[in-house]
Enzyme design. Structure first.
Site, PDB file in Angstrom:
ATOM      1  N   HIS A  79      41.999  46.369  51.081  1.00 56.32           N
ATOM      2  CA  HIS A  79      42.319  44.958  51.352  1.00 56.32           C
ATOM      3  C   HIS A  79      41.058  44.257  51.822  1.00 56.32           C
ATOM      4  O   HIS A  79      40.235  44.855  52.520  1.00 56.32           O
ATOM      5  CB  HIS A  79      43.400  44.853  52.444  1.00 56.32           C
ATOM      6  CG  HIS A  79      44.092  43.534  52.473  1.00 56.32           C
ATOM      7  ND1 HIS A  79      43.566  42.435  53.116  1.00 56.32           N
ATOM      8  CD2 HIS A  79      45.251  43.128  51.921  1.00 56.32           C
ATOM      9  CE1 HIS A  79      44.388  41.407  52.957  1.00 56.32           C
ATOM     10  NE2 HIS A  79      45.417  41.801  52.242  1.00 56.32           N
TER      11      HIS A  79
ATOM     12  N   ASP B 135      51.501  46.332  48.937  1.00 62.62           N
ATOM     13  CA  ASP B 135      51.988  46.646  47.587  1.00 62.62           C
ATOM     14  C   ASP B 135      52.212  48.123  47.345  1.00 62.62           C
ATOM     15  O   ASP B 135      52.733  48.504  46.293  1.00 62.62           O
ATOM     16  CB  ASP B 135      50.975  46.119  46.560  1.00 62.62           C
ATOM     17  CG  ASP B 135      50.892  44.608  46.602  1.00 62.62           C
ATOM     18  OD1 ASP B 135      49.782  44.072  46.746  1.00 62.62           O
ATOM     19  OD2 ASP B 135      51.959  43.977  46.526  1.00 62.62           O
TER      20      ASP B 135
HETATM   21  C1  SDX Z   1      47.319  41.654  47.997  1.00 57.80           C
HETATM   22  O1  SDX Z   1      44.181  38.622  50.358  1.00 57.80           O
HETATM   23  C2  SDX Z   1      45.386  38.931  50.653  1.00 57.80           C
HETATM   24  O2  SDX Z   1      45.843  38.682  51.764  1.00 57.80           O
HETATM   25  C3  SDX Z   1      46.213  39.569  49.535  1.00 57.80           C
HETATM   26  C4  SDX Z   1      47.614  40.036  49.909  1.00 57.80           C
HETATM   27  C5  SDX Z   1      48.526  38.896  50.258  1.00 57.80           C
HETATM   28  O3  SDX Z   1      49.512  39.137  50.976  1.00 57.80           O
HETATM   29  O4  SDX Z   1      48.305  37.775  49.734  1.00 57.80           O
HETATM   30  O5  SDX Z   1      47.540  40.930  51.011  1.00 57.80           O
HETATM   31  C6  SDX Z   1      48.280  40.779  48.741  1.00 57.80           C
HETATM   32  O6  SDX Z   1      46.726  41.210  47.047  1.00 57.80           O
HETATM   33  C7  SDX Z   1      47.063  43.056  48.507  1.00 57.80           C
HETATM   34  C8  SDX Z   1      45.944  43.791  47.696  1.00 57.80           C
HETATM   35  C9  SDX Z   1      46.594  44.349  46.435  1.00 57.80           C
HETATM   36  N1  SDX Z   1      45.564  44.900  45.518  1.00 57.80           N
HETATM   37  C10 SDX Z   1      45.443  46.218  45.302  1.00 57.80           C
HETATM   38  O7  SDX Z   1      46.092  47.091  45.899  1.00 57.80           O
HETATM   39  C11 SDX Z   1      44.446  46.575  44.195  1.00 57.80           C
HETATM   40  C12 SDX Z   1      43.550  47.732  44.663  1.00 57.80           C
HETATM   41  N2  SDX Z   1      42.671  47.248  45.748  1.00 57.80           N
HETATM   42  C13 SDX Z   1      41.455  46.616  45.371  1.00 57.80           C
HETATM   43  O8  SDX Z   1      41.151  46.293  44.116  1.00 57.80           O
HETATM   44  C14 SDX Z   1      40.660  46.013  46.529  1.00 57.80           C
HETATM   45  O9  SDX Z   1      40.807  46.818  47.616  1.00 57.80           O
HETATM   46  C15 SDX Z   1      41.009  44.585  46.881  1.00 57.80           C
HETATM   47  C16 SDX Z   1      40.960  43.684  45.684  1.00 57.80           C
HETATM   48  C17 SDX Z   1      42.368  44.522  47.482  1.00 57.80           C
HETATM   49  C18 SDX Z   1      39.973  44.116  47.913  1.00 57.80           C
HETATM   50  O10 SDX Z   1      38.766  44.018  47.258  1.00 57.80           O
HETATM   51  P1  SDX Z   1      37.416  43.638  48.067  1.00 57.80           P
HETATM   52  O11 SDX Z   1      37.707  43.207  49.448  1.00 57.80           O
HETATM   53  O12 SDX Z   1      36.605  42.732  47.190  1.00 57.80           O
HETATM   54  O13 SDX Z   1      36.739  45.019  48.232  1.00 57.80           O
HETATM   55  P2  SDX Z   1      35.810  45.676  47.131  1.00 57.80           P
HETATM   56  O14 SDX Z   1      36.475  45.588  45.789  1.00 57.80           O
HETATM   57  O15 SDX Z   1      34.442  45.137  47.279  1.00 57.80           O
HETATM   58  O16 SDX Z   1      35.857  47.211  47.601  1.00 57.80           O
HETATM   59  C19 SDX Z   1      35.011  47.648  48.656  1.00 57.80           C
HETATM   60  C20 SDX Z   1      34.679  49.082  48.309  1.00 57.80           C
HETATM   61  C21 SDX Z   1      34.170  49.238  46.886  1.00 57.80           C
HETATM   62  O17 SDX Z   1      33.315  50.369  46.857  1.00 57.80           O
HETATM   63  P3  SDX Z   1      31.683  50.088  46.929  1.00 57.80           P
HETATM   64  O18 SDX Z   1      31.357  49.128  45.795  1.00 57.80           O
HETATM   65  O19 SDX Z   1      31.453  49.485  48.293  1.00 57.80           O
HETATM   66  O20 SDX Z   1      31.083  51.443  46.754  1.00 57.80           O
HETATM   67  O21 SDX Z   1      35.907  49.873  48.357  1.00 57.80           O
HETATM   68  C22 SDX Z   1      36.193  50.389  47.057  1.00 57.80           C
HETATM   69  C23 SDX Z   1      35.396  49.573  46.071  1.00 57.80           C
HETATM   70  O22 SDX Z   1      35.069  50.358  44.916  1.00 57.80           O
HETATM   71  N3  SDX Z   1      37.617  50.193  46.859  1.00 57.80           N
HETATM   72  C24 SDX Z   1      38.455  51.087  46.326  1.00 57.80           C
HETATM   73  C25 SDX Z   1      39.724  50.484  46.355  1.00 57.80           C
HETATM   74  N4  SDX Z   1      39.616  49.266  46.892  1.00 57.80           N
HETATM   75  C26 SDX Z   1      38.319  49.089  47.204  1.00 57.80           C
HETATM   76  N5  SDX Z   1      38.251  52.339  45.827  1.00 57.80           N
HETATM   77  C27 SDX Z   1      39.351  52.977  45.339  1.00 57.80           C
HETATM   78  N6  SDX Z   1      40.596  52.446  45.350  1.00 57.80           N
HETATM   79  C28 SDX Z   1      40.834  51.209  45.838  1.00 57.80           C
HETATM   80  N7  SDX Z   1      42.049  50.707  45.848  1.00 57.80           N
END
Ligand code: SDX
Length: 427
Positions: free
Chosen positions: A305, A362
């Site tokens: 998140h 989720d």
């Molecule tokens: C919702 O914003 C809100 O409040 C949203 C929400 C709401 O109520 O409105 O809470 C609802 O959207 C919840 C999130 C649902 N999405 C997912 O579950 C999809 C999987 N998660 C991600 O794609 C990610 O974690 C996000 C999109 C939720 C957050 O992305 P960020 O903050 O831009 O973080 P990032 O993508 O830069 O990740 C940081 C690091 C990365 O690694 P590095 O590049 O630093 O090496 O963490 C890793 C990412 O690769 N990472 C994950 C991961 N999520 C982040 N690695 C594996 N699995 C994951 N799920």
């Protein structure tokens, strides 16, 4: 307000006021920065940017805290109802008994949609994704409710807000009925907001439908957990659309479109599909390995998140609700066991610990929704249904802000510098 923030660029020194809220980080007010320095700030994912001032919802990501107008989500989920939370978000306070009765009656009396709106569904293929239908039908509402599109009239804004909150369950249930070839079921004003939705979704004209109180309570709690969440991507979309003066129905349709993405509201559908693909706890290590592999685009859906760097408090309530629903329905779903073991293994893996990746709202929601009888394609529709009250509350807050202006970010331009046109025979 603390000391000013000091900033220097091109050998010049500048100071900008630091604003302090009632909770959360201070903000540096840089509204004059470009005019004074000729430079922009640069923050593509808005990780360090506050886009507005709001009194609605506060998240402390490191502590796993979520407050709606100051009330912790755990207490609202335990003691309140979605209609009460809707009143809290829209009008600022938990309602008295009389205020609740008045609000609930108002919403109840807006649950029917214009009869001609039913024709919109016929234009979709039966296998259309329900979110495609939601984008189209909700956007079309502005063609039916011209008497509540003057955004400068607070009374019309409130009528439009009531209409949107009230009609989303009807529109969502109709999208589901259309996809399975069953007749639409009209709202029943004798039922609760959530009971009415369950009947419109799972009832049929051929027989009476009895709302299961335990399922009604679980569904209502799921709606509470999804009601609002600060300036997430879809809420920011609604605010940006609204900042141009677009009507509220068009703004909410824009929010629905943004929510559909798998990185946002689409994650609940993607998370359950992922759990089914994993299928058995023995296969979890393979998927955790893939999630950690930089060269593999696979991510654990329902994990991570932007704000929560601790456990999403909604996920905890959701996990508890899975147990209650399974107990009520006397069902077991091996996917729940996969989810529990996946969570356990991920939360003990250095990769997830270091990156502070925890289950989000989720991760478990799909398991409950599937047990209640919803197909995965309806999961994000349910998220949109519940989030509509947050979107309209945020939209109202923005429109009624006297300092409100159209949102128009700038950019760091890295394209070609000025050059002259070359005729085609000279290229
Ligand atoms: C919702 O914003 C809100 O409040 C949203 C929400 C709401 O109520 O409105 O809470 C609802 O959207 C919840 C999130 C649902 N999405 C997912 O579950 C999809 C999987 N998660 C991600 O794609 C990610 O974690 C996000 C999109 C939720 C957050 O992305 P960020 O903050 O831009 O973080 P990032 O993508 O830069 O990740 C940081 C690091 C990365 O690694 P590095 O590049 O630093 O090496 O963490 C890793 C990412 O690769 N990472 C994950 C991961 N999520 C982040 N690695 C594996 N699995 C994951 N799920």
């Amino acid at each position: 307000m603390g000391d000013n923030a000091k900033f220097s660029i091109n050998g010049e020194n500048y100071e900008y006021p630091v604003l302090t809220g009632t909770e959360g980080p201070d903000v540096v007010d840089i509204r004059k920065l470009y005019g004074q320095t000729g430079a922009f700030t640069y923050d593509p994912g808005f990780t360090s940017t506050a886009s507005c001032e709001s009194e609605l919802t506060f998240i402390d990501g490191s502590e796993g805290v979520l407050l709606h107008r100051g009330y912790p989500i755990e207490q609202l989920a335990e003691n309140s109802s979605f209609m009460e939370v809707a009143h809290l978000l829209l009008r600022g306070e938990l309602p008295t008994a009389d205020e609740f009765s008045d609000f609930n009656n108002t919403i109840t009396r807006h649950t029917m949609v214009h009869e001609q709106l039913r024709g919109f569904y016929q234009g979709f293929r039966r296998d259309a994704h329900p979110m495609a239908i939601m984008c189209g039908v909700v956007g079309a509402l502005s063609a039916f409710y011209h008497d509540s599109t003057d955004i400068n009239d607070p009374a019309q804004r409130m009528i439009a807000s009531h209409r949107l909150v009230a009609k989303m369950p009807t529109i969502a249930a109709m999208a589901y009925k259309y996809s399975i070839g069953q007749p639409f079921v009209y709202p029943d004003n004798d039922l609760s907001y959530t009971g009415n939705f369950l009947r419109m979704t799972f009832g049929v004209p051929a027989e009476e439908y009895e709302v299961n109180p335990a399922i009604e309570k679980a569904m209502d709690r799921i709606f509470i957990l999804h009601a609002d969440h600060e300036q997430n991507a879809s809420t920011s979309t609604v605010r940006l659309a609204g900042s141009s003066g677009a009507n509220p129905f068009a703004c909410i349709a824009a929010g629905i479109a943004c929510l559909w993405g798998p990185a946002h509201g689409g994650a609940n559908e993607a998370a359950l599909n992922m759990l089914h693909e994993i299928g058995h706890p023995d296969r979890i290590p393979e998927y955790i390995k893939r999630a950690k592999d930089k060269d593999d685009p696979f991510r654990l859906m329902g994990f991570g998140h932007r704000v929560y760097k601790n456990y999403d408090p909604r996920a905890s309530v959701m996990q508890e609700t899975v147990r209650e629903v399974f107990e009520t329905l006397k069902v077991k779903d091996p996917v729940f066991e996969v989810a529990l073991q996946l969570e356990e293994m991920a939360l003990n893996d250095p990769y997830f610990i270091d990156k502070k990746l925890f289950p989000n709202v989720d991760f478990y929601s799909g398991i409950i929704l599937s047990a209640i009888g919803f197909p995965t394609s309806m999961f994000t529709v349910l998220f949109a249904l519940a989030r509509t009250v947050g979107w309209v509350a945020q939209w109202n807050e923005m429109i009624s802000d006297p300092g409100q202006r159209i949102g128009r970010p700038r950019q760091l331009y890295t394209g070609p510098t000025k050059r002259d046109y070359v005729p085609i025979d000279k290229r």
